[in-house]
Scaffold this active site. Structure first.
Site, PDB file in Angstrom:
ATOM      1  N   TYR A 171      -4.208   4.100   6.179  1.00 35.04           N
ATOM      2  CA  TYR A 171      -4.747   3.132   7.149  1.00 35.04           C
ATOM      3  C   TYR A 171      -6.105   3.621   7.661  1.00 35.04           C
ATOM      4  CZ  TYR A 171      -0.125   0.943   7.429  1.00 35.04           C
ATOM      5  OH  TYR A 171       1.044   0.301   7.130  1.00 35.04           O
ATOM      6  N   LYS A 176       0.842  -1.193   0.000  1.00 33.74           N
ATOM      7  CA  LYS A 176       0.000   0.000   0.000  1.00 33.74           C
ATOM      8  C   LYS A 176       0.871   1.233   0.000  1.00 33.74           C
ATOM      9  CE  LYS A 176       0.722   1.941   3.415  1.00 33.74           C
ATOM     10  NZ  LYS A 176       1.987   2.445   4.049  1.00 33.74           N
TER      11      LYS A 176
END
Ligand code: NDP
Length: 415
Positions: free
Chosen positions: A251, A162
């Site tokens: 996140y 990510k």
């Protein structure tokens, strides 16, 4: 208020489980089939926490699913490579690095032969490496797309860190390349494999807080290239795609989506000015608000000058669910708070016998390939949706206007 541990679950309610339920689709051929043929049939119907019933060692001599690790930086060396020791189905079989001496040192440590060490220049030869089923890309964000497309061209499955990429267009290219190659794409959202995150999602989907009304999330850490030269790429827009939001705020963006089980219809963001020259090209602190069709609201922040924040709070009409820390590597905690009580869950209760999130993530792709079922948790489409929202947040921060994201709020229905 009394604080105690409990594994009791509140009454059930029916809500779609974002982290659960595997879908069917692409058939993984080639390398995937070879692995699948040697794979002991897993029990059918993998649910939200599939790992305990998969905890069976492979029979002696059975072949494991082989990963090539691309980019031997901090996360690869300190978290991912050691996690193979606890994998049931996956192992590291190749390395790709721009630093041959480092690659050789690590290859010796993990018993990887010279023939399985690649550079970025000769990476494409990996197509002929039968030991490699998947490529795990742990490079600066701006290199994810190029390396993913090359890995698919080489006929490998891809696990990519990510954020998926630095633009929506790159994410779309990656998804298309996977489809063309008939290979699977998964994004390194390790939290989807963290037992505490899974516990929190289950509590919420079972109605523990009642109607989810407000989510608050903060994800920050100190990052400064003057103190750690390896961080330099995070401050170079072409390699990072942005600052704290791309690195840590993601996140909060991804987590808010699975905790609310809904995608926002409007986002608004503000970048807090920071005159330090290291923030000339990327943002330091950013704060945001998301609005939802259900009436829920989320707000969050990320920063490179705030130390060690990693938290979610989900507020509902029955209780508050607090995850703090929420996204750390080992020591996450979930509290369910009502006006008279606090129920707490912490990592050890749920990691035995479940695997740690890193090994679980590595094994998950192996299981998906073996079953011929594309990854639903942490799919490329999940990665794309986060990047879409992040780009909308940047747009809002730069125009000072809210950005309508309703067109993507029901993206799952289009799959
Ligand atoms: P590092 O800087 O520690 O490692 C990146 C590695 O990429 C380098 O060591 C290098 O490896 C390789 N590389 C190739 N080209 C470049 C370049 N131009 N500049 C810098 N490095 C280059 O980064 P991290 O390991 O912290 O992060 C890598 C990726 O992992 C990022 O996408 C990040 O977002 C993600 N990440 C995810 C985490 C998670 O919890 N899911 C946690 C931390 C990071 P070599 O010398 O072998 O070529």
């Amino acid at each position: 208020m009394t604080a105690h541990s409990s594994s009791g679950t509140p009454p059930t309610a029916t809500r779609r489980t974002v982290l659960g339920a595997l879908g069917a689709g692409l058939v993984a051929g080639g390398v995937g089939k070879a692995f699948a043929a040697e794979f002991p049939a897993p029990p059918s119907g993998l649910g939200a926490r599939p790992y305990p019933d998969l905890l069976r060692p492979l029979a002696k001599g059975r072949r494991k699913f082989g990963y090539a690790i691309v980019g031997l930086g901090k996360y690869a060396i300190n978290q991912i490579l050691p996690a193979f020791a606890e994998c049931q189905y996956a192992k590291v079989t190749a390395l790709v690095s721009g630093d041959p001496a480092k690659a050789q040192r690590i290859a010796d440590q993990y018993d990887i032969g010279k023939d399985h060490i690649y550079t970025y220049e000769n990476f494409d030869k990996i197509a002929q490496d039968p030991e490699v089923d998947a490529v795990y890309i742990i490079l600066p964000n701006g290199l994810h797309c190029e390396m993913t497309v090359r890995a698919f061209k080489a006929g490998k499955h891809v696990l990519c860190e990510k954020p998926m990429a630095v633009s929506v267009g790159e994410c779309q290219q990656m998804i298309e390349a996977g489809k063309r190659a008939h290979r699977y794409l998964m994004i390194g959202y390790r939290c989807h494999f963290d037992p505490l995150t899974q516990k929190a999602v289950k509590l919420l989907n079972d109605g523990a807080v009642g109607d989810r009304q407000i989510v608050t999330t903060d994800n920050s850490d100190i990052n400064d290239p003057r103190h750690d030269i390896a961080q330099t790429w995070r401050f170079t827009r072409a390699l990072s795609g942005g600052g704290s939001l791309m690195d840590l705020g993601i996140y909060g963006v991804n987590g808010t989506r699975y905790l609310l089980d809904e995608d926002p219809v409007q986002v608004r963001a503000v970048i807090v000015p920071n005159k330090d020259p290291i923030f000339a090209h990327i943002e330091d602190t950013i704060v945001w608000t998301f609005l939802y069709k259900s009436g829920a609201v989320a707000h969050g922040s990320s920063s490179f000058t705030v130390n060690a924040a990693s938290a979610f709070r989900v507020q509902g009409n029955k209780a508050n669910l607090v995850m703090d820390p929420a996204t750390s590597y080992w020591a996450n905690r979930v509290n369910l708070c009502t006006s008279g009580d606090v129920h707490s869950w912490s990592t050890p209760m749920f990691t035995i016998p479940a695997l740690n999130q890193f090994s679980a993530q590595l094994d998950y792709l192996a299981v998906c390939v073996a079953k011929g079922q594309p990854p639903v948790r942490a799919s490329g489409e999940e990665g794309l949706q986060d990047v879409r929202l992040i780009m909308a947040m940047y747009e809002s921060a730069h125009t000072g206007q809210p950005v309508d994201t309703a067109q993507w709020a029901d993206w799952r229905k289009t799959l």
